[in-house]
Design a protein around this motif. Structure first.
Motif, PDB file in Angstrom:
ATOM      1  N   GLU A 160       0.824  -1.208   0.000  1.00 54.85           N
ATOM      2  CA  GLU A 160       0.000   0.000   0.000  1.00 54.85           C
ATOM      3  C   GLU A 160       0.863   1.265   0.000  1.00 54.85           C
ATOM      4  O   GLU A 160       0.531   2.240  -0.673  1.00 54.85           O
ATOM      5  CB  GLU A 160      -0.964  -0.016   1.173  1.00 54.85           C
ATOM      6  CG  GLU A 160      -2.080  -1.018   0.970  1.00 54.85           C
ATOM      7  CD  GLU A 160      -3.044  -1.096   2.128  1.00 54.85           C
ATOM      8  OE1 GLU A 160      -2.606  -0.984   3.302  1.00 54.85           O
ATOM      9  OE2 GLU A 160      -4.238  -1.284   1.860  1.00 54.85           O
ATOM     10  N   LEU A 198       2.114   1.709  -3.442  1.00 56.59           N
ATOM     11  CA  LEU A 198       1.024   2.149  -4.309  1.00 56.59           C
ATOM     12  C   LEU A 198       0.738   3.640  -4.132  1.00 56.59           C
ATOM     13  O   LEU A 198       0.391   4.325  -5.099  1.00 56.59           O
ATOM     14  CB  LEU A 198      -0.231   1.316  -4.059  1.00 56.59           C
ATOM     15  CG  LEU A 198      -0.177  -0.095  -4.625  1.00 56.59           C
ATOM     16  CD1 LEU A 198      -1.343  -0.920  -4.091  1.00 56.59           C
ATOM     17  CD2 LEU A 198      -0.175  -0.066  -6.141  1.00 56.59           C
ATOM     18  N   GLU A 199       0.851   4.141  -2.909  1.00 62.95           N
ATOM     19  CA  GLU A 199       0.672   5.576  -2.673  1.00 62.95           C
ATOM     20  C   GLU A 199       1.702   6.377  -3.467  1.00 62.95           C
ATOM     21  O   GLU A 199       1.369   7.372  -4.102  1.00 62.95           O
ATOM     22  CB  GLU A 199       0.776   5.905  -1.184  1.00 62.95           C
ATOM     23  CG  GLU A 199      -0.412   5.454  -0.358  1.00 62.95           C
ATOM     24  CD  GLU A 199      -1.712   6.093  -0.802  1.00 62.95           C
ATOM     25  OE1 GLU A 199      -1.721   7.290  -1.166  1.00 62.95           O
ATOM     26  OE2 GLU A 199      -2.738   5.383  -0.792  1.00 62.95           O
ATOM     27  N   GLN A 250       0.874   6.173  -7.129  1.00 61.07           N
ATOM     28  CA  GLN A 250      -0.284   7.014  -7.437  1.00 61.07           C
ATOM     29  C   GLN A 250       0.142   8.476  -7.600  1.00 61.07           C
ATOM     30  O   GLN A 250      -0.273   9.149  -8.537  1.00 61.07           O
ATOM     31  CB  GLN A 250      -1.344   6.897  -6.335  1.00 61.07           C
ATOM     32  CG  GLN A 250      -2.624   7.656  -6.625  1.00 61.07           C
ATOM     33  CD  GLN A 250      -3.436   6.962  -7.695  1.00 61.07           C
ATOM     34  OE1 GLN A 250      -3.605   5.749  -7.667  1.00 61.07           O
ATOM     35  NE2 GLN A 250      -3.936   7.712  -8.646  1.00 61.07           N
ATOM     36  N   VAL A 293      -1.975   0.800 -11.163  1.00 60.73           N
ATOM     37  CA  VAL A 293      -2.122   1.064  -9.729  1.00 60.73           C
ATOM     38  C   VAL A 293      -3.485   0.562  -9.253  1.00 60.73           C
ATOM     39  O   VAL A 293      -3.588  -0.106  -8.221  1.00 60.73           O
ATOM     40  CB  VAL A 293      -1.912   2.558  -9.400  1.00 60.73           C
ATOM     41  CG1 VAL A 293      -2.278   2.867  -7.964  1.00 60.73           C
ATOM     42  CG2 VAL A 293      -0.458   2.965  -9.682  1.00 60.73           C
ATOM     43  N   HIS A 294      -4.537   0.856 -10.024  1.00 58.18           N
ATOM     44  CA  HIS A 294      -5.874   0.355  -9.666  1.00 58.18           C
ATOM     45  C   HIS A 294      -5.890  -1.171  -9.627  1.00 58.18           C
ATOM     46  O   HIS A 294      -6.475  -1.767  -8.719  1.00 58.18           O
ATOM     47  CB  HIS A 294      -6.928   0.833 -10.676  1.00 58.18           C
ATOM     48  CG  HIS A 294      -7.510   2.164 -10.368  1.00 58.18           C
ATOM     49  ND1 HIS A 294      -8.262   2.417  -9.239  1.00 58.18           N
ATOM     50  CD2 HIS A 294      -7.460   3.325 -11.048  1.00 58.18           C
ATOM     51  CE1 HIS A 294      -8.653   3.672  -9.247  1.00 58.18           C
ATOM     52  NE2 HIS A 294      -8.166   4.255 -10.330  1.00 58.18           N
ATOM     53  N   ARG A 304      -4.193  -2.306  -6.530  1.00 54.58           N
ATOM     54  CA  ARG A 304      -5.066  -1.999  -5.385  1.00 54.58           C
ATOM     55  C   ARG A 304      -6.196  -3.023  -5.302  1.00 54.58           C
ATOM     56  O   ARG A 304      -6.634  -3.399  -4.212  1.00 54.58           O
ATOM     57  CB  ARG A 304      -5.623  -0.587  -5.484  1.00 54.58           C
ATOM     58  CG  ARG A 304      -4.622   0.492  -5.160  1.00 54.58           C
ATOM     59  CD  ARG A 304      -5.317   1.853  -5.080  1.00 54.58           C
ATOM     60  NE  ARG A 304      -4.389   2.925  -4.921  1.00 54.58           N
ATOM     61  CZ  ARG A 304      -3.835   3.298  -3.764  1.00 54.58           C
ATOM     62  NH1 ARG A 304      -4.136   2.645  -2.668  1.00 54.58           N
ATOM     63  NH2 ARG A 304      -2.999   4.309  -3.718  1.00 54.58           N
ATOM     64  N   VAL A 325      -4.773  -5.992  -3.594  1.00 58.83           N
ATOM     65  CA  VAL A 325      -4.672  -5.735  -2.145  1.00 58.83           C
ATOM     66  C   VAL A 325      -6.036  -5.935  -1.495  1.00 58.83           C
ATOM     67  O   VAL A 325      -6.164  -6.597  -0.462  1.00 58.83           O
ATOM     68  CB  VAL A 325      -4.125  -4.314  -1.871  1.00 58.83           C
ATOM     69  CG1 VAL A 325      -4.287  -3.938  -0.405  1.00 58.83           C
ATOM     70  CG2 VAL A 325      -2.665  -4.204  -2.299  1.00 58.83           C
ATOM     71  N   HIS A 378     -11.819  -1.232  -8.086  1.00 53.58           N
ATOM     72  CA  HIS A 378     -10.492  -0.993  -8.661  1.00 53.58           C
ATOM     73  C   HIS A 378     -10.301  -1.781  -9.961  1.00 53.58           C
ATOM     74  O   HIS A 378      -9.758  -1.254 -10.939  1.00 53.58           O
ATOM     75  CB  HIS A 378      -9.393  -1.342  -7.662  1.00 53.58           C
ATOM     76  CG  HIS A 378      -9.194  -0.302  -6.611  1.00 53.58           C
ATOM     77  ND1 HIS A 378      -8.751   0.974  -6.890  1.00 53.58           N
ATOM     78  CD2 HIS A 378      -9.385  -0.333  -5.272  1.00 53.58           C
ATOM     79  CE1 HIS A 378      -8.660   1.669  -5.773  1.00 53.58           C
ATOM     80  NE2 HIS A 378      -9.053   0.898  -4.782  1.00 53.58           N
TER      81      HIS A 378
END
Length: 130
Positions: A19, A22-23, A26, A41-42, A45, A48, A61
């Motif tokens: 995560e 991914l931040e 993003q 990225v989606h 996510r 996840v 996502h």
């Protein structure tokens, strides 16, 4: 690259680190205005969210990424997102829609000759059936 690293973290069950990566991905995606990277990225996510058992978020996502994949004719991204959506839909009890997405994923993997992914999809479907 960050989305790919985050995906590896998900596979290793290190969701918290995934995560964080991914931040960062993003933020970089927004700066670069790259739709495909944003879709990746989606997609991750969605993985996840699957790992966490948050089916609705996983589906959202996966479908967001899938829309971009369709817009850009990305067979691989579409297939991978369809697989994620299929798993989420099945968990939500929406079996007919799950089967449709699974079929789309299978067709994409076959078209690409992605036999390892195709085998994983089939194994995953067998595991969900039991």
């Amino acid at each position: 690259a960050l989305a790919g690293r985050a995906e590896i973290r998900v596979e290793r069950n290190d969701v918290a680190l995934a995560e964080r990566e991914l931040e960062r991905a993003q933020r970089l995606t927004l700066e670069a205005a790259d739709e495909i990277v944003g879709a990746e990225v989606h997609r991750v996510r969605g993985l996840v969210a699957l790992r966490r058992g948050d089916w609705g978020v996983a589906l959202d996502h996966a479908e967001a990424a899938r829309a971009v994949a369709l817009q850009h004719d990305s067979v691989q991204l579409n297939a991978e997102c369809s697989w994620i959506a299929s798993r989420a839909l099945r968990a939500l009890g929406r079996v007919e829609e799950a089967d449709q997405r699974r079929g789309e994923a299978e067709a994409g993997f076959q078209l690409l000759g992605a036999f390892t992914l195709l085998e994983r999809l089939r194994q995953d479907s067998e595991d969900q059936a039991t």
